[in-house]
Enzyme design. Sequence first.
Site, PDB file in Angstrom:
ATOM      1  N   CYS A   3      -5.023  -3.721   3.037  1.00  0.00           N
ATOM      2  CA  CYS A   3      -4.687  -3.416   4.428  1.00  0.00           C
ATOM      3  C   CYS A   3      -5.849  -3.637   5.402  1.00  0.00           C
ATOM      4  O   CYS A   3      -6.181  -4.763   5.740  1.00  0.00           O
ATOM      5  CB  CYS A   3      -4.139  -1.988   4.507  1.00  0.00           C
ATOM      6  SG  CYS A   3      -3.158  -1.673   6.011  1.00  0.00           S
ATOM      7  N   LYS A  39      -9.977   0.810  -2.191  1.00  0.00           N
ATOM      8  CA  LYS A  39     -10.068   0.373  -0.795  1.00  0.00           C
ATOM      9  C   LYS A  39     -11.458   0.640  -0.222  1.00  0.00           C
ATOM     10  O   LYS A  39     -11.939   1.766  -0.232  1.00  0.00           O
ATOM     11  CB  LYS A  39      -9.000   1.090   0.028  1.00  0.00           C
ATOM     12  CG  LYS A  39      -8.847   0.572   1.447  1.00  0.00           C
ATOM     13  CD  LYS A  39      -7.674   1.291   2.131  1.00  0.00           C
ATOM     14  CE  LYS A  39      -7.402   0.746   3.523  1.00  0.00           C
ATOM     15  NZ  LYS A  39      -6.247   1.433   4.152  1.00  0.00           N
ATOM     16  N   GLU A  72       0.838  -1.189   0.000  1.00  0.00           N
ATOM     17  CA  GLU A  72       0.000   0.000   0.000  1.00  0.00           C
ATOM     18  C   GLU A  72       0.881   1.250   0.000  1.00  0.00           C
ATOM     19  O   GLU A  72       1.969   1.261   0.577  1.00  0.00           O
ATOM     20  CB  GLU A  72      -0.887  -0.018   1.252  1.00  0.00           C
ATOM     21  CG  GLU A  72      -1.925   1.077   1.318  1.00  0.00           C
ATOM     22  CD  GLU A  72      -2.788   0.987   2.569  1.00  0.00           C
ATOM     23  OE1 GLU A  72      -3.889   1.553   2.560  1.00  0.00           O
ATOM     24  OE2 GLU A  72      -2.365   0.345   3.559  1.00  0.00           O
TER      25      GLU A  72
END
Length: 278
Positions: free
Chosen positions: A156, A114, A42
Amino acid sequence: MQISLLQCQSSRDVQANLAFIDSQLKQLPRDIDEPQLVVLPECCLLFGGHESQQLQYAGSEHQSDLKTALANLAKQYHVYLIAGTIPMRADDSRVFSRCYFFDDHGVTLGHYDKLHLFDVDVADGTKTYRESDTFHPGDHLCVVDTPFGKVGLAICYDIRFGDLFRALRLAGADYIALPSAFTKVTGEAHWQVLLQARAIETQCYLLGAGQWGQHNQGSRETWGHSMIVDPWGRVIAERATECGWAQAKVELSELQRIRQQMPIIGHNRFIAPQLTPV
């Protein structure tokens, strides 16, 4: 197939970050005849930039210098590249944290924005994280069909939301890539156990490529420990600290064996509970 995760220590200097990734790909240990899947972490080209810097580098569907640079690396080094995350403009004043997947000719196979934003208080030097101030949440899943299997994308903080990973498995994923920048505090507590849990639950290979160490003169610290976890929950490759590669060769035959012996998707009887009026 060989899977290679690149652990980085990215900063706010986009050109320095790009040069580091280029240098590592140039030295990538590999068998040129084997398919090569590379996963970047990321924020691989811009870590910790304030909102104005994210907007400065944010591209659009029609023009993104960062996307073009990463696509060119995939083509130059002839790798399938899951290109971490870069900022891409949203409809409001924020940006998406977007992961692009390129084939070995630099062609875009898919992208994922995301979904879950890290609005969390952590007992570290930063203390308060509010990604939603800068980033706009995504609204779709992404599973990409490749010659070596189907690859799902997550980023993440997504790893804490098991429903997303089950949805990726139901959409056909064999591998799930997770570009990440876990904090040192949360990573030490939960990173490995979450990767193993998601791998076991989905019976997929989990590919967790992370940031590591002190960033931007110590204002942020990340956990590292990039690792590949197999569908039985075994860690088959790990880069605990420092920058560099975590690598493993995998075959779908192992995944298929595990799924045949324990067909959990067919056994799942969960139905969302209906509330009974009192």
